[in-house]
Design an enzyme around this catalytic site. Structure first.
Site, PDB file in Angstrom:
ATOM      1  N   GLU A 202       0.762  -1.257   0.000  1.00  0.00           N
ATOM      2  CA  GLU A 202       0.000   0.000   0.000  1.00  0.00           C
ATOM      3  C   GLU A 202       0.788   1.299   0.000  1.00  0.00           C
ATOM      4  OE1 GLU A 202      -2.956  -0.193   3.147  1.00  0.00           O
ATOM      5  OE2 GLU A 202      -4.089  -1.735   2.089  1.00  0.00           O
ATOM      6  N   GLU A 308      -6.199  -8.066   0.038  1.00  0.00           N
ATOM      7  CA  GLU A 308      -6.830  -7.688   1.305  1.00  0.00           C
ATOM      8  C   GLU A 308      -8.283  -7.342   1.026  1.00  0.00           C
ATOM      9  OE1 GLU A 308      -5.024  -4.715   3.759  1.00  0.00           O
ATOM     10  OE2 GLU A 308      -2.990  -5.489   3.470  1.00  0.00           O
TER      11      GLU A 308
END
Ligand SMILES: *[C@@H]1O[C@H](CO)[C@@H](O)[C@H](O)[C@H]1NC(C)=O
Ligand SMILES: *[C@@H]1O[C@H](CO)[C@@H](O)[C@H](O)[C@H]1NC(C)=O
Length: 415
Positions: A202, A308
């Site tokens: 991320e 995720e």
């Protein structure tokens, strides 16, 4: 002309050196869980570790090492590493019909040469995890979840800050590259157990091209570091999993794609809880949004895995938005509008109503169906202290996750 020649040369190398991945990506679905909150602390996954410090300045793993006695911090962490995930978890994950675990680890497990106050000692647990994964036939994705300076400023990068600094210093990137080289060379001959390395979780691409310029170059460098760990022209079979940096599929069109590149997976993270509008969505809207996501995932040129996601439909979990920060759902988050009470929407599944559990199952199945239109999924996360709506383990226990991920009750939910 030169470009054509280069492409042709690389294609030739590929056809001679066809890579053999540790899992048949592209023909079998990735079904897995993240081992969140273990080797990288997250306040919302283990609030007790933070509350028990009695110091509200301790909001991430950096301050966990900074603002308390180091021997005490190490003792707490050691106990946590020994107990949060054990061999029994790997056994249960395999028994639940899953084939992958994604294992977050921070740069500080490898390198605190910058003088950061992080406490070390995580690395032997990575080794243990891989041994357990081998024993139960699970594949491990090693995920570098935090890098020097922080790539996103989230507490789960190790250091919570309002603006990330990783991309602002070449020395931060150099340290990250050195860690990826080290991981790649350690596991280069074990791709049956460690088929994939994810070089960075991320990165905050929404801050603009200052970040994205560095991220794109880092993906290129990581490809080299992971694919050529033998220091010869021989290639490794390790797959490189790059995160989309919160950019749409169109941004990445043809990035690192065949035939110039091989064995690259795009990782996208999909949540419906980190905005006021999403917290306000009805159950039907949550499901419809999950089903609609398939179109975006399958429009990528690269293999795409949702690395995720969660069946949680709200941000009620304590500390989910950082330690000491409230929830949008119940209006305690700055600038939010209350939707309702968080009571019995988080915490123990023993308190969830039948209607809520039925919805969690439908939302879970809708996401699984949608993400399997691409190459598969890895739920966040295997367990949480007191937020069962996020926990795969709790979902199995209370029945909103099936004992085998293919045993769907609502197989037509996206039609
Ligand atoms: C159930 O909810 C009540 C009231 O919100 C709470 O006091 C109790 O601890 C919860 N039970 C469990 C098992 O979490
Ligand atoms: C939460 O669940 C507990 C146990 O089932 C119950 O006693 C309590 O009234 C519930 N709270 C709300 C707000 O529904």
């Amino acid at each position: 002309m030169l470009f054509t020649a280069v492409v042709y040369g690389l294609s030739l190398v590929h056809s001679i050196n066809a890579l053999t991945f540790g899992f048949p990506y592209g023909s079998q679905k990735v079904r897995g869980v993240n081992l969140g909150g273990w080797l990288v602390l997250e306040p919302w996954i283990t609030p007790s570790l933070f509350d028990s410090t009695g110091d509200s300045r301790i909001v991430d793993e950096y301050t966990f090492g900074q603002y308390q006695d180091r021997a005490k911090a190490l003792a707490t962490l050691k106990k946590h590493w020994d107990s949060w995930i054990t061999e029994a978890d790997f056994k249960a994950i395999a028994a639940a019909g899953l084939n992958h675990v994604r294992l977050p680890i921070g740069y500080w497990a490898f390198d605190v040469s910058g003088g950061e106050p992080f406490v070390q000692g995580q690395l032997p647990y990575l080794t243990k995890a891989i041994t357990w994964a081998q024993k139960y036939g699970l594949k491990v994705i090693i995920d570098l979840h935090g890098v020097p300076g922080s790539q996103n400023g989230y507490d789960n990068s190790g250091q919570k800050k309002s603006y990330p600094l990783w991309h602002t210093q070449q020395s931060n990137v150099d340290r990250s590259n050195a860690i990826i080289k080290r991981i790649a060379s350690t596991y280069k001959d074990m791709t049956g157990a460690v088929p994939v390395i994810a070089p960075l979780n991320e990165p905050a691409g929404y801050f603009g091209d200052d970040v994205m310029r560095v991220v794109r170059q880092y993906w290129y460098d990581s490809y080299g570091n992971i694919r050529w760990p033998y220091r010869t022209s021989r290639q490794s079979n390790t797959v490189v999993m790059i995160h989309d940096a919160f950019q749409p599929s169109s941004y990445w069109s043809n990035f690192m794609s065949w035939p110039n590149w091989e064995g690259v997976i795009m990782d996208k993270h999909v949540y419906q809880v980190f905005s006021v509008a999403e917290n306000q969505m009805t159950n039907a809207q949550h499901i419809q949004t999950a089903c609609a996501k398939a179109a975006d995932l399958t429009s990528n040129t690269l293999w795409t895995v949702v690395g995720e996601w969660s069946p949680a439909p709200n941000d009620c979990a304590k500390y989910l938005n950082a330690r000491g920060v409230g929830s949008r759902y119940d209006g305690t988050y700055p600038g939010s509008t209350r939707v309702g009470s968080c009571d019995n929407l988080t915490g123990s599944g023993a308190n969830f109503t039948t209607e809520y559990k039925t919805f969690l199952r439908q939302f879970w199945e809708a996401q699984v169906i949608s993400y399997e239109k691409a190459q598969g999924w890895i739920q966040w996360t295997w367990k949480a202290e007191n937020a069962d709506e996020w926990s795969y383990q709790a979902g199995l226990k209370y029945g909103w996750i099936p004992q085998k991920p293919t045993d769907l009750k609502y197989s037509n939910i996206c039609i």
